[in-house]
Design an enzyme around this catalytic site. Structure first.
Site, PDB file in Angstrom:
ATOM      1  N   HIS A  17       0.837  -1.202   0.000  1.00  0.00           N
ATOM      2  CA  HIS A  17       0.000   0.000   0.000  1.00  0.00           C
ATOM      3  C   HIS A  17       0.874   1.255   0.000  1.00  0.00           C
ATOM      4  O   HIS A  17       0.632   2.203  -0.753  1.00  0.00           O
ATOM      5  CB  HIS A  17      -0.889   0.060   1.250  1.00  0.00           C
ATOM      6  CG  HIS A  17      -1.951  -0.973   1.325  1.00  0.00           C
ATOM      7  ND1 HIS A  17      -2.092  -1.781   2.429  1.00  0.00           N
ATOM      8  CD2 HIS A  17      -2.931  -1.328   0.465  1.00  0.00           C
ATOM      9  CE1 HIS A  17      -3.126  -2.587   2.248  1.00  0.00           C
ATOM     10  NE2 HIS A  17      -3.650  -2.344   1.053  1.00  0.00           N
ATOM     11  N   LYS A  41     -17.894  -6.107   6.156  1.00  0.00           N
ATOM     12  CA  LYS A  41     -16.626  -6.812   6.328  1.00  0.00           C
ATOM     13  C   LYS A  41     -16.243  -6.804   7.802  1.00  0.00           C
ATOM     14  O   LYS A  41     -16.341  -5.777   8.465  1.00  0.00           O
ATOM     15  CB  LYS A  41     -15.503  -6.100   5.553  1.00  0.00           C
ATOM     16  CG  LYS A  41     -15.395  -6.454   4.104  1.00  0.00           C
ATOM     17  CD  LYS A  41     -14.133  -5.804   3.539  1.00  0.00           C
ATOM     18  CE  LYS A  41     -13.848  -6.265   2.145  1.00  0.00           C
ATOM     19  NZ  LYS A  41     -12.639  -5.626   1.613  1.00  0.00           N
ATOM     20  N   ARG A  90      -1.381  -5.576  -8.358  1.00  0.00           N
ATOM     21  CA  ARG A  90      -0.362  -6.583  -8.067  1.00  0.00           C
ATOM     22  C   ARG A  90      -0.261  -7.602  -9.186  1.00  0.00           C
ATOM     23  O   ARG A  90       0.788  -8.197  -9.389  1.00  0.00           O
ATOM     24  CB  ARG A  90      -0.700  -7.323  -6.773  1.00  0.00           C
ATOM     25  CG  ARG A  90      -0.628  -6.461  -5.533  1.00  0.00           C
ATOM     26  CD  ARG A  90      -1.199  -7.192  -4.366  1.00  0.00           C
ATOM     27  NE  ARG A  90      -2.619  -7.434  -4.653  1.00  0.00           N
ATOM     28  CZ  ARG A  90      -3.493  -7.932  -3.808  1.00  0.00           C
ATOM     29  NH1 ARG A  90      -3.102  -8.280  -2.609  1.00  0.00           N
ATOM     30  NH2 ARG A  90      -4.750  -8.098  -4.133  1.00  0.00           N
ATOM     31  N   SER A 127      -3.196  -7.623   2.442  1.00  0.00           N
ATOM     32  CA  SER A 127      -3.617  -7.560   3.841  1.00  0.00           C
ATOM     33  C   SER A 127      -4.212  -8.886   4.282  1.00  0.00           C
ATOM     34  O   SER A 127      -3.997  -9.331   5.415  1.00  0.00           O
ATOM     35  CB  SER A 127      -4.640  -6.438   4.039  1.00  0.00           C
ATOM     36  OG  SER A 127      -4.044  -5.186   3.825  1.00  0.00           O
TER      37      SER A 127
END
Length: 162
Positions: A17, A41, A90, A127
């Protein structure tokens, strides 16, 4: 584009990040790191903890501010006067996931999305994986700033003891 938003959950904020945030800070006048408050979440940290950790991790960049948001990203960007969004990629899978959202955001509001490829050394870091490693007792110090790593391990260990 003078002001952009870099949205995410940042649960926890990783070096991947920070790679994207730092590079965005070099490209744009102002970067707003928008920490999402998605109540559906259940993460490791609540939004206030995530904001605190992101602020600490971004302290070196004077043109980066940290805020929270909920709802539509296009509405948030309009509210803070941002002309675009910065997203890190990514892998090709990230691109396939992010591209339809970028198109939708453009159609809804004219908002542009800038994709930055994550530096190769961070391309495998997420994460989700870091949380899993921490919950299983692994070493996450290579992926997180020192204070964030300590808090992540402590929180993950609390989960294991429950």
């Amino acid at each position: 584009m003078h002001r952009v938003v870099c949205p995410g959950s940042f649960d926890p904020v990783t070096y991947g990040h920070l790679d994207i945030i730092g590079r965005a800070a070099a490209l744009f006048d102002e970067v707003v790191v928008a920490v999402g408050t998605n109540t559906s979440k259940s993460g490791l940290f609540d939004v206030d903890e995530r904001v605190e950790m992101v602020r600490g991790a971004c302290a070196e960049w004077s043109n980066v501010e940290v805020d929270t948001f909920s709802g539509l990203l296009v509405d948030y960007c309009r509210d803070v006067g941002a002309g675009g969004v910065v997203k890190g990629l990514r892998s090709a899978g990230d691109f396939e996931y992010e591209l339809p959202m970028a198109h939708m955001n453009t159609q809804l509001s004219g908002l542009e999305t800038v994709f930055l490829p994550t530096a190769a050394q961070w391309g495998h870091v997420s994460s989700t994986l870091v949380r899993e490693i921490a919950k299983l007792g692994g070493d996450v110090t290579a992926f997180l700033p020192e204070g964030v790593a300590r808090r992540t391990v402590e929180r993950a260990q609390q989960g294991r003891e429950s």
